[in-house]
Write an enzyme that holds these catalytic residues in place. Structure first.
Site, short mmCIF file in Angstrom:
data_model
loop_
_atom_site.label_atom_id
_atom_site.label_comp_id
_atom_site.label_asym_id
_atom_site.label_seq_id
_atom_site.Cartn_x
_atom_site.Cartn_y
_atom_site.Cartn_z
CD GLU A 1 -0.07 -1.59 -4.65
OE1 GLU A 1 -0.15 -0.93 -5.68
OE2 GLU A 1 0.79 -1.38 -3.77
CG ASP B 154 1.06 1.64 -1.54
OD1 ASP B 154 0.47 1.48 -2.62
OD2 ASP B 154 2.22 2.10 -1.45
#
EC number: 2.4.1.18
Length: 690
Positions: A399, A344
């Protein structure tokens, strides 16, 4: 044996084959690679990568087989450290740690006379840190594998407590990992919201009730969100407080292991949504100011804070921080059986500006200028090298939205080692169209461009929507398409609705073209496969701590009198077709037609012909499309089937014979019927697409 080190010189020519523009930045690429090599040497000269990446064997509170309790913490700015808890009636100074070199503290508690540990399983323990100014600080061990929220009304309020996890009969993983899929079909899921009921669902519920759905839908990978412990439920799992703890709000560590074993038994691999880009600002039950200073695990000053997220930013140059983070990756792979990670917040890590108030133009100077955070970039390359060398089955997904070149190329080629990046521009495209452009005005050429706009040789995960698009303030694609009509006209017994008819048709087409053209992997967020209505909103003060929108209403798809079943049926058929023909791993699509007047898009991929008619009113008979291979074709997938909520306008028994001659840049062509708002997929019968 010693783990293989990154080679002395990167094979940059391999990188340049895929992106010749990078030749102009060869000096910087070599400098970055040398930073990785230097970091590796520094680790090997200190503790060695094997020991450093298994820090959980030495740090935290552990119990030896003979009942001895061993504790070790890194608190370089502390004056003293103590352990106390239920086991000693919370006497503060009974068990002091001994100070060791390099800011480490150790404690050994011998077993009881009967050989049992002095600290019982599941009893509450806590560290007392005496900070640099003499302040007395309650802290949890950063390495704690199990922390819980006290019962309502407890004196400690909502602050999480560490519990010694040492069950007498721990669950042992016993199912072999499935092979790494050639095509990645990801089901992004959140355990807590997986029930239709207004509550926090459990690992056991997910294992028993959701995993069979995922298997039947044809997904071969689950990406689990919000597993790492986070004190604030509404953070969606992105404000981590305990990095080694599986969230106890869903159950115990053993129950999570059972979930992963069950997934593996179904041939489904499991990725963890891991957050190493930042950490929660919490102190008492988080990492922040662990030893009473601002610079223990994080940078001091502005560089150590993310103002928008109100969180702390790691110091990736510290050996002890590297020990903590690299061990964290190893822990989830080896202790719980995860098969890889979605990293992330990579863009926030990669740039000093964290992507805030910055629009990337695509110019390569943006990727090689002073705004790039080389320390974070080195950490990501180091993590990928370690993971793929120690565990070759691991899959890593970034991401990242800036488009950093080389992110998904091998480390030894001068890349950064990720297997995939998320194609984050694709859901933005669909939401912008649905919010502001009638489908009569959709530019099909622009849609095709956005779906194919990714770096050559770097694999991407395509998705029409994920959890981001469903959060409060936004809506699911189904709700953008059908809105309030979903409350009144989703019954198979209700009067026909043009809005519902349009919504169901476009929902299927959006997902199919994204699946088939948008990347080398595909992702769906839990519930969106059947057109989940409304949005996501976790319990918080602003909504009266309500769980109404923090759930997935699988009861809707199970009701055979509702149309949600049709979207669910199509999703399963789409994944089944990909499993059969494997278009995701068979090279990019070749677009033969993108006609804005007809609103027709056609392309070939994996030996299949995909044809989409986006027109709202015009159906086309004998519509000619170019194909590369001659032969006899049949329809293998058709969005207009009745079981998909369609109108049965396509005869799937029809055979389509090609005719030689150049058409749309292909050597052959065929003619077919293309109803409005419909897509069909054709395969050669004589083995070309088998």
């Amino acid at each position: 044996p010693a783990m293989e080190a990154p080679p002395e010189n990167p094979q940059l020519e391999e990188l340049f084959k895929f992106d010749p523009y990078l030749r102009g930045y060869e000096t910087e690429l070599r400098r970055r690679y040398n930073c990785l090599r230097s970091e590796w040497r520094r680790i090997e000269e200190a503790d060695g990568i094997e020991r450093l990446s298994h820090g959980y064997r030495e740090f935290g509170v552990r119990v030896d087989p003979d009942g001895t309790v061993r504790c070790q913490e890194w608190a370089p700015n502390a004056q003293a450290v103590y352990l106390r808890g239920d086991f000693n009636n919370w006497h503060e100074d009974q068990y002091p740690f001994e100070k060791q070199p390099f800011g480490k503290w150790t404690l050994v508690i011998p077993p009881k006379p009967d050989g049992k540990p002095a600290i019982e399983h599941n009893s509450v323990i806590k560290l007392l840190i005496i900070g640099p100014q003499g302040q007395r600080l309650d802290r949890l061990s950063p390495w704690a594998p199990y922390v819980t929220r006290p019962p309502k009304g407890a004196p400690s309020g909502t602050v999480y407590e560490q519990r010694l996890w040492n069950p007498p009969k721990p669950y042992k993983l016993n199912v072999p990992r499935p092979p790494v899929p050639a095509s990645l079909r990801i089901y992004e899921a959140h355990v807590g919201i997986s029930s239709p009921e207004e509550r926090v669902a459990t690992y056991d519920y997910f294992r028993e009730s959701v995993l069979p759905r995922v298997r039947d839908l044809g997904y071969n990978c689950i990406q689990l969100m919000a597993v790492m412990e986070h004190a604030y439920y509404a953070s969606f799992g992105y404000q981590i407080t305990s990095f080694f703890a599986a969230s106890s709000r869903y159950g115990t560590p053993c129950e999570l292991k059972q979930l992963i074993d069950a997934a593996h038994s179904m041939g489904i691999i499991v990725l963890l949504d891991i957050v190493h880009s930042h950490a929660s600002n919490n102190t008492i039950d988080g990492l922040n100011q662990f030893d009473g200073s601002n610079n223990c695990y994080f940078h001091d000053g502005p560089r150590g804070r993310h103002d928008l997220w109100d969180s702390r930013l790691f110091n990736y140059t510290s050996l002890e921080v590297l020990r903590f983070l690299l061990s964290n990756l190893t822990w989830w792979i080896e202790e719980y059986g995860f098969d890889g990670f979605r990293f992330d917040g990579c863009m926030s890590m990669l740039y000093h500006h964290h992507g805030l108030n910055h629009n990337f133009s695509g110019h390569y100077d943006e990727y090689f200028g002073m705004s790039v955070d080389t320390e974070s970039l080195t950490y990501l390359a180091l993590a990928n090298w370690l993971l793929h060398k120690a565990h070759p089955f691991v899959i890593t997904v970034a991401e990242e939205v800036s488009g950093l070149p080389g992110l998904c190329r091998p480390v030894e080629h001068g890349g950064y080692g990720f297997d995939y990046r998320l194609a984050m521009a694709v859901p933005d495209l669909w939401i912008k169209l649905l919010k502001g452009v009638p489908d009569q005005d959709w530019d099909v050429a622009k849609i095709c461009f956005e779906l194919e706009n990714r770096r050559y040789g770097e694999k991407a995960i395509a998705y029409a929507e994920s959890h981001d698009q469903a959060l409060v303030g936004d809506k699911t694609i189904a709700f953008w398409l059908m809105d309030k009509e979903m409350y009144t006209h989703m019954s198979t017994l209700s009067d026909p609705s043009l809005i519902i008819d349009r919504g169901i048709a476009l929902h299927k087409m959006i997902r199919l073209i994204t699946h088939a053209l948008g990347g080398e992997g595909y992702l769906n967020f839990i519930g969106n496969e059947f057109g989940h209505p409304e949005w996501l909103d976790f319990p918080r003060l602003g909504n009266g701590e309500s769980y109404y929108y923090a759930r997935r209403q699988f009861n809707l798809v199970d009701d055979k009198l509702l149309r949600y079943q049709h979207l669910n049926n199509f999703d399963a058929a789409m994944n089944l077709a990909e499993a059969r023909f494997g278009w995701l791993h068979r090279g990019p699509g070749y677009i033969t037609r993108k006609h804005n007047g007809d609103k027709v898009v056609a392309f070939e991929r994996g030996g299949l012909l995909f044809a989409f008619n986006w027109h709202w009113a015009s159906s086309f008979t004998d519509y000619r499309l170019g194909v590369a291979e001659p032969g006899r074709y049949r329809i293998v997938l058709n969005t207009d089937r009745p079981e998909f909520g369609g109108h049965n306008r396509v005869d799937e028994n029809t055979q389509f014979f090609t005719q030689p001659g150049d058409f749309d840049g292909r050597g052959n062509s065929l003619q077919l019927y293309l109803p409005c708002r419909c897509a069909v997929v054709l395969a050669r019968e004589d083995g070309a697409a088998a």
